[in-house]
Design an enzyme around this catalytic site. Structure first.
Site, PDB file in Angstrom:
ATOM      1  N   PRO A  54      76.218  29.987 112.448  1.00 35.02           N
ATOM      2  CG  PRO A  54      76.019  28.766 114.409  1.00 35.02           C
ATOM      3  CD  PRO A  54      76.355  28.641 112.962  1.00 35.02           C
ATOM      4  CD  GLU A  55      78.174  35.573 110.018  1.00 34.61           C
ATOM      5  OE1 GLU A  55      78.531  36.730 110.261  1.00 34.61           O
ATOM      6  OE2 GLU A  55      77.856  35.189 108.877  1.00 34.61           O
ATOM      7  CE  LYS A  93      82.188  31.761 113.320  1.00 41.05           C
ATOM      8  NZ  LYS A  93      81.708  31.750 111.920  1.00 41.05           N
ATOM      9  CG  HIS A 118      70.754  15.214 113.862  1.00 38.21           C
ATOM     10  ND1 HIS A 118      71.480  14.328 113.093  1.00 38.21           N
ATOM     11  CD2 HIS A 118      69.596  15.420 113.213  1.00 38.21           C
ATOM     12  CE1 HIS A 118      70.769  14.030 111.997  1.00 38.21           C
ATOM     13  NE2 HIS A 118      69.633  14.678 112.052  1.00 38.21           N
ATOM     14  NE  ARG A 150      75.718  20.315 106.479  1.00 40.19           N
ATOM     15  CZ  ARG A 150      76.068  21.056 105.439  1.00 40.19           C
ATOM     16  NH1 ARG A 150      75.580  22.262 105.285  1.00 40.19           N
ATOM     17  NH2 ARG A 150      76.930  20.604 104.549  1.00 40.19           N
ATOM     18  NE  ARG A 210      80.659  31.034 103.548  1.00 41.84           N
ATOM     19  CZ  ARG A 210      80.226  31.326 104.773  1.00 41.84           C
ATOM     20  NH1 ARG A 210      81.086  31.521 105.751  1.00 41.84           N
ATOM     21  NH2 ARG A 210      78.936  31.397 105.026  1.00 41.84           N
TER      22      ARG A 210
END
Ligand code: ZN
Length: 290
Positions: A2-3, A69, A111, A130, A280
């Protein structure tokens, strides 16, 4: 991952469910308890899960805002104020639901790591496949200094002036522009997707050194980044991999991306290339971007 636009979407859609709600009870998954016992401290940072379970109840959520963020839940209990700061990491998601079963997708339901029971009668559930997300209970923002070191919000004039002044600093002048605009000390909340799109629109090669771009183009690049971020917000973010908004839904920005993840340039039909910059993958058109 997510940005900024995705986090903004989460904050806006979550707000009506949490404002003026009092946290009545906290539950933490067994995996998080085990990870803390093993010294790994997954998700809950700066305190133990037991402390979070003990400290949060009784606090009322008075505001929910975004900074870069990060998500800021402002908390109040009588005269005491505190801040619950969240980061979605790669796969974090929040669900305001009556029961866990209301979470549609298995992978998110399997999760669940933190559950807050709110006075309105439902649960605010944090799920993270994650486990790279973060939750931090602070007395104030300054208790976690990295929050104060982030560049100003990109939508402000202060943000632009900060970015332009950073472009004159020696340590940034020799950096590739892609790494420069993705550095949170330079510009807040411009991650890989939006940086890739902005550079493509500007026809700037991601590996071009900051020193080799004129001030007026750097200024125009800033405008383009802001445009791309605003488009992302308007479209509910881009749903690459495991990002979900609070309704379990996905934004539509991914359908409007022109370069991120593309095999071919939409302008000249040349095969795109990839480079690793600042850790990246950078996708670019070798013909259009110079
Ligand atoms: Zn091209």
């Amino acid at each position: 991952m997510p940005e900024l636009p995705e986090v903004e979407g989460v904050v806006e859609s979550l707000r009506p469910f949490v404002i003026d709600q009092t946290i009545e009870e906290v539950e933490v998954s067994k995996q998080l308890l085990v990870s803390h016992e093993a010294g790994k401290a997954a998700i809950i940072k700066g305190c133990s899960p037991e402390e979070l379970i003990r400290e949060l109840p009784g606090y009322r959520i008075t505001a929910l805002t975004r900074k870069s963020k990060y998500m800021y839940f402002a908390l109040q209990r009588k005269n005491e104020e505190a801040l619950l700061v969240g980061h979605l990491g790669m796969t974090g998601a929040w669900f305001p639901v009556e029961t866990e079963e209301a979470i549609q997708e298995d992978k998110f339901r399997k999760h669940i790591h933190v559950k807050l029971r709110l006075s309105g009668g439902y649960w605010l559930i944090y799920s993270d496949i994650r486990r790279f997300g973060e939750l931090r209970l602070l007395q104030q923002e300054a208790d976690y200094p990295p929050l104060l070191q982030m560049a100003p919000e990109p939508f402000t004039e202060e943000g632009r002036q900060h970015y332009l002044s950073m472009s004159e600093i020696a340590k940034y002048r020799n950096k590739p522009v892609k790494g420069f605009i993705m550095d949170g000390h330079v510009l807040s909340g411009c991650g890989n997707i939006y940086a890739t799109e902005a550079l493509f629109r500007m026809k700037i090669h991601p590996n071009r050194k900051v020193a080799r771009i004129s001030k007026s183009r750097l200024n125009a690049l800033y405008d383009t980044i802001v445009d791309v971020l605003n488009e992302g917000i308007a479209r509910g973010g881009s749903s690459i991999s495991d990002y979900r908004n609070v309704n379990g839904g996905a934004g539509s920005m991914q359908h409007f991306l022109q370069m991120y993840g593309k095999k071919m340039c939409s302008t000249c039909l040349t095969e795109t290339k990839q480079l690793i910059i600042a850790g990246r993958t950078s996708t670019y058109c070798p013909k259009c971007q110079r």
